[in-house]
Design a protein around this motif. Structure first.
Motif, PDB file in Angstrom:
ATOM      1  N   ALA A 273     140.257  56.902  13.922  1.00  0.00           N
ATOM      2  CA  ALA A 273     139.575  57.706  14.946  1.00  0.00           C
ATOM      3  C   ALA A 273     138.076  57.753  14.693  1.00  0.00           C
ATOM      4  O   ALA A 273     137.263  57.651  15.623  1.00  0.00           O
ATOM      5  N   GLU A 274     137.684  57.900  13.431  1.00  0.00           N
ATOM      6  CA  GLU A 274     136.262  57.928  13.102  1.00  0.00           C
ATOM      7  C   GLU A 274     135.605  56.583  13.393  1.00  0.00           C
ATOM      8  O   GLU A 274     134.456  56.519  13.839  1.00  0.00           O
ATOM      9  N   GLU A 275     136.326  55.496  13.148  1.00  0.00           N
ATOM     10  CA  GLU A 275     135.775  54.175  13.447  1.00  0.00           C
ATOM     11  C   GLU A 275     135.540  54.017  14.949  1.00  0.00           C
ATOM     12  O   GLU A 275     134.501  53.492  15.376  1.00  0.00           O
ATOM     13  N   ILE A 276     136.488  54.467  15.754  1.00  0.00           N
ATOM     14  CA  ILE A 276     136.313  54.396  17.209  1.00  0.00           C
ATOM     15  C   ILE A 276     135.136  55.259  17.642  1.00  0.00           C
ATOM     16  O   ILE A 276     134.333  54.860  18.499  1.00  0.00           O
ATOM     17  N   MET A 277     134.997  56.430  17.038  1.00  0.00           N
ATOM     18  CA  MET A 277     133.897  57.318  17.387  1.00  0.00           C
ATOM     19  C   MET A 277     132.561  56.713  17.004  1.00  0.00           C
ATOM     20  O   MET A 277     131.565  56.850  17.737  1.00  0.00           O
ATOM     21  N   LEU A 278     132.494  56.028  15.871  1.00  0.00           N
ATOM     22  CA  LEU A 278     131.258  55.364  15.475  1.00  0.00           C
ATOM     23  C   LEU A 278     130.862  54.289  16.491  1.00  0.00           C
ATOM     24  O   LEU A 278     129.676  54.107  16.779  1.00  0.00           O
TER      25      LEU A 278
ATOM     26  N   LEU B 136     118.013  73.444  30.433  1.00  0.00           N
ATOM     27  CA  LEU B 136     118.853  74.631  30.588  1.00  0.00           C
ATOM     28  C   LEU B 136     120.138  74.582  29.776  1.00  0.00           C
ATOM     29  O   LEU B 136     120.476  75.548  29.090  1.00  0.00           O
ATOM     30  N   PHE B 137     120.871  73.479  29.886  1.00  0.00           N
ATOM     31  CA  PHE B 137     122.229  73.437  29.357  1.00  0.00           C
ATOM     32  C   PHE B 137     122.235  72.832  27.950  1.00  0.00           C
ATOM     33  O   PHE B 137     121.835  71.684  27.765  1.00  0.00           O
ATOM     34  N   PRO B 138     122.682  73.593  26.961  1.00  0.00           N
ATOM     35  CA  PRO B 138     122.669  73.082  25.583  1.00  0.00           C
ATOM     36  C   PRO B 138     123.754  72.038  25.359  1.00  0.00           C
ATOM     37  O   PRO B 138     124.906  72.213  25.795  1.00  0.00           O
ATOM     38  N   VAL B 139     123.404  70.949  24.708  1.00  0.00           N
ATOM     39  CA  VAL B 139     124.368  69.924  24.309  1.00  0.00           C
ATOM     40  C   VAL B 139     124.057  69.514  22.871  1.00  0.00           C
ATOM     41  O   VAL B 139     122.926  69.618  22.408  1.00  0.00           O
ATOM     42  N   THR B 140     125.089  69.070  22.180  1.00  0.00           N
ATOM     43  CA  THR B 140     124.915  68.564  20.827  1.00  0.00           C
ATOM     44  C   THR B 140     125.164  67.066  20.833  1.00  0.00           C
ATOM     45  O   THR B 140     126.177  66.607  21.368  1.00  0.00           O
ATOM     46  N   ARG B 141     124.243  66.333  20.249  1.00  0.00           N
ATOM     47  CA  ARG B 141     124.409  64.891  20.142  1.00  0.00           C
ATOM     48  C   ARG B 141     124.383  64.492  18.667  1.00  0.00           C
ATOM     49  O   ARG B 141     123.885  65.240  17.821  1.00  0.00           O
ATOM     50  N   TYR B 142     124.919  63.295  18.396  1.00  0.00           N
ATOM     51  CA  TYR B 142     125.149  62.905  17.013  1.00  0.00           C
ATOM     52  C   TYR B 142     124.585  61.511  16.729  1.00  0.00           C
ATOM     53  O   TYR B 142     125.342  60.532  16.673  1.00  0.00           O
ATOM     54  N   PRO B 143     123.267  61.406  16.543  1.00  0.00           N
ATOM     55  CA  PRO B 143     122.678  60.107  16.184  1.00  0.00           C
ATOM     56  C   PRO B 143     123.067  59.689  14.766  1.00  0.00           C
ATOM     57  O   PRO B 143     123.493  60.509  13.952  1.00  0.00           O
ATOM     58  N   GLU B 144     122.868  58.428  14.493  1.00  0.00           N
ATOM     59  CA  GLU B 144     123.245  57.872  13.201  1.00  0.00           C
ATOM     60  C   GLU B 144     122.416  58.448  12.065  1.00  0.00           C
ATOM     61  O   GLU B 144     121.203  58.610  12.174  1.00  0.00           O
ATOM     62  N   ALA B 145     123.086  58.763  10.960  1.00  0.00           N
ATOM     63  CA  ALA B 145     122.398  59.205   9.744  1.00  0.00           C
ATOM     64  C   ALA B 145     122.512  58.145   8.653  1.00  0.00           C
ATOM     65  O   ALA B 145     121.587  57.955   7.871  1.00  0.00           O
ATOM     66  N   ASP B 146     123.645  57.483   8.591  1.00  0.00           N
ATOM     67  CA  ASP B 146     123.867  56.410   7.617  1.00  0.00           C
ATOM     68  C   ASP B 146     124.660  55.317   8.325  1.00  0.00           C
ATOM     69  O   ASP B 146     125.826  55.512   8.666  1.00  0.00           O
TER      70      ASP B 146
ATOM     71  N   GLU C 118     129.459  47.681   8.469  1.00  0.00           N
ATOM     72  CA  GLU C 118     130.607  47.023   7.849  1.00  0.00           C
ATOM     73  C   GLU C 118     131.750  46.906   8.848  1.00  0.00           C
ATOM     74  O   GLU C 118     132.441  45.863   8.909  1.00  0.00           O
ATOM     75  N   LEU C 119     131.969  47.948   9.632  1.00  0.00           N
ATOM     76  CA  LEU C 119     133.027  47.942  10.635  1.00  0.00           C
ATOM     77  C   LEU C 119     132.798  46.833  11.658  1.00  0.00           C
ATOM     78  O   LEU C 119     133.704  46.038  11.951  1.00  0.00           O
TER      79      LEU C 119
END
Length: 221
Positions: A6-11, A120-130, A136-137
């Motif tokens: 699941a994490e690989e798909i999310m990446l 207006l509308f708060p959202v959280t986003r998740y850019p790459e950190a490492d 590798e994937l």
């Protein structure tokens, strides 16, 4: 600890720079399916004839999987018969995405950034950190699909889910779908795992197609 399917798909879904999820709906079904497949591979869950059963409630020691295993066991235990995979995917896909993204953040692979849409509308986003894990994937997927390398069971299962959810552009953004689809068909049909696991993947593929079709039809009508 190795990342989950699941994490690989999310990446693959999260944009490295903006942190926005691409192909959000389709990726959500695949993320939920990836958790199920990891639980099948860990022999905690079986999927037979499109129905889901917990066969071993022993923790896997992977928090993302163990929380889903607990939820599935509680939910399925309240039902008279084994629930359909489509029911679980429909119920869990949105929550699975949130849990999976948080797991990536906890691993230090992405970081959480707060934004406001239209101010207006708060959202959280998740850019790459490492980016090491994602690089590798992608290298592993390209080696199997484009270079003909033999996949291990987890990589073959991941590619089968990517294929079933039609996430070709996320996994191979610079290659036309028609050039990768035949190889993905071959992998999905191949002898890469025990028949029970491969049947579980086929059932999950069919479930994803079913729920994605209903979602599209509902949205268009």
């Amino acid at each position: 600890m190795a990342v989950t399917l699941a994490e690989e798909i999310m990446l693959l879904s999260l944009d490295d720079v903006s942190g926005a999820a691409r192909e959000r709906q389709s990726a959500a079904w695949a993320v939920a399916g990836g958790i199920l497949l990891d639980l099948v591979l860990a022999e905690r869950v079986t999927v037979e004839e499109g129905r889901l059963r917990v066969t071993d409630g022993t923790p896997t020691e992977e928090p993302l999987l163990d929380e889903r295993l607990r939820r599935i066991a509680e939910w399925a235990g309240r039902r008279r018969r084994d629930p359909k995979v489509t029911e679980w995917l429909t119920k869990d896909q949105a929550k699975a995405v949130g849990a999976t993204t948080e797991s990536l953040r906890a691993r230090g692979l992405v970081r959480a950034e707060q934004h406001r849409v239209l101010g207006l509308f708060p959202v959280t986003r998740y850019p790459e950190a490492d980016g090491t894990t994602e690089r590798e994937l992608r290298s592993r997927l390209r080696a199997v699909v484009l270079d003909g390398a033999e996949p291990d069971a987890r990589t073959a299962g991941l590619l089968a889910l990517v294929h079933g959810a039609k996430l070709h552009r996320l996994a191979f953004p610079d290659v036309p779908r028609k050039e990768v689809a035949p190889r993905l068909d071959e992998i999905a049909a191949g002898q890469w795992a025990a028949e029970g696991v491969r049947q579980a993947v086929r059932d999950m593929q069919a479930a994803m197609v079913a729920v994605m079709t209903v979602t599209v039809l509902t949205a268009t009508t």
